[in-house]
Design a protein around this motif. Sequence first.
Motif, mmCIF file in Angstrom:
data_model
loop_
_atom_site.group_PDB
_atom_site.id
_atom_site.type_symbol
_atom_site.label_atom_id
_atom_site.label_comp_id
_atom_site.label_asym_id
_atom_site.label_seq_id
_atom_site.Cartn_x
_atom_site.Cartn_y
_atom_site.Cartn_z
ATOM 1 N N UNK A 134 11.573 -33.856 -11.159
ATOM 2 C CA UNK A 134 11.848 -33.610 -9.746
ATOM 3 C C UNK A 134 11.333 -34.771 -8.899
ATOM 4 N N UNK A 135 10.176 -35.314 -9.255
ATOM 5 C CA UNK A 135 9.664 -36.476 -8.532
ATOM 6 C C UNK A 135 10.575 -37.679 -8.753
ATOM 7 N N UNK A 136 11.080 -37.841 -9.975
ATOM 8 C CA UNK A 136 11.978 -38.957 -10.278
ATOM 9 C C UNK A 136 13.262 -38.858 -9.463
ATOM 10 N N UNK A 137 13.724 -37.632 -9.214
ATOM 11 C CA UNK A 137 14.965 -37.447 -8.472
ATOM 12 C C UNK A 137 14.865 -37.912 -7.026
ATOM 13 N N UNK A 138 13.657 -38.088 -6.514
ATOM 14 C CA UNK A 138 13.489 -38.577 -5.150
ATOM 15 C C UNK A 138 13.877 -40.044 -5.031
ATOM 16 N N UNK A 139 13.770 -40.784 -6.124
ATOM 17 C CA UNK A 139 13.933 -42.230 -6.064
ATOM 18 C C UNK A 139 15.402 -42.640 -6.110
#
Length: 423
Positions: A239-244
Amino acid sequence: MFGERSAIIMSNYYHRYPKLLLSMSISKMVTVPKSYSLRERHIEYNKNIINYRFCENITEEPKEGENGRGNGDERGKLTFTDMKEFPSFKFGNYTYAIEMEQPNPEFQEIARKELRENLELQKETVVRLRELLKGETNLKCPLDFDAWLIRFLRPCKYYPESAFNLVKNYYSFKVKHSDIYDNLKPSREKNIFEQNILVVLPLRDQHGRRMLVIEIGKRWKHNKCSLDEIFKGCVFFLEAAMLEPVTQIAGVVVIFDMDGLTLQQAWQFTPAIAKRIIDWLQDSIPIRVKNIHIINQPYVFNMVFALFKPILREKLRRRCKRNFVFGSLKEDMYMYLCLIFHGTDRKSLHQYISPKCLPIAYGGDIDIPRVEGKQWLEWLLMCDSEFDGTLSNQLDVVNLLQTEHGSTGLTRESSETLEEFTS
């Protein structure tokens, strides 16, 4: 996300976040020649606190309403909580951080070639996806949040109908597995970080992909940490990776290190857990999972894979690459959902991931100190409130399961459409 900070990617980004630039303790200015290949650029980016070449005029404050900021317009937001500074921490020679910079020219070209991305199509499909979601009355989601809509359009190559199905699958999966997702946030799941099972490598691979390592073997104490907790940890990181924006384009690579997997650990895998993982990866996550590498797997791993194999679609099961031999065992090297078995053959792994991007433990060239779980937890706690927006049921989708889309929201038609466009 967690790799070496590309400190100056686009000056426009730092117009919007001037304080972040001052907080980064930039120690070295690096000019990357235009003649460098994409792989060479990433290696150069990640040697120190890396800077790209747009380094002028970075202190000017944005004007009122510029880039969707300052006028109350939700469509210019990048995150649910409108974070002004994104968490980062320095470890050894590397800085782990969420990278919210807009894609540099190289990734813009990748997006154009692989995802059909261009500004006109992006604007057009955002409008179309918003219209489709407005018609789904049982689904409450941030319709005025353009960056959020783009997260679903990119893995679907800007086909709005496919992105629409992906949004429904994404939330239907959370409702179906509410025992996992209810109130899910890092501050409530400290145990998984204390086990030191999940590691994000500080470098992207040669294609710009994020790399997550999951060590389910010697490090996994199955009587202290369940597979559900490991799954939750993976959700946090992806989910954090999807922010980038760059990761939305380049995707992610997952490495399962099975060294030391025991029979008792293998018994922890059940058909229900296997189906949940496959449903999540095949249909329900808006990110391009490019490769899943299985390394150091012992013979007992065959028991685990036997649970997953029947669940994979026939089209994906047919993606068989080759056979190879390692040790005394002959293994089939399949690619299911880009699932690749390597055993202890590092040359096989290096066919997909350059040694220049891997730690020494995996035959790579990088001497990377291990980040302890408590440091990952401290890092994620800094954006704990962001997970309220991305994972909690404040986006009311409970009634979605009672709609015409079926009991799970994962229809055969929508799944096949997603497979076609996200592969």
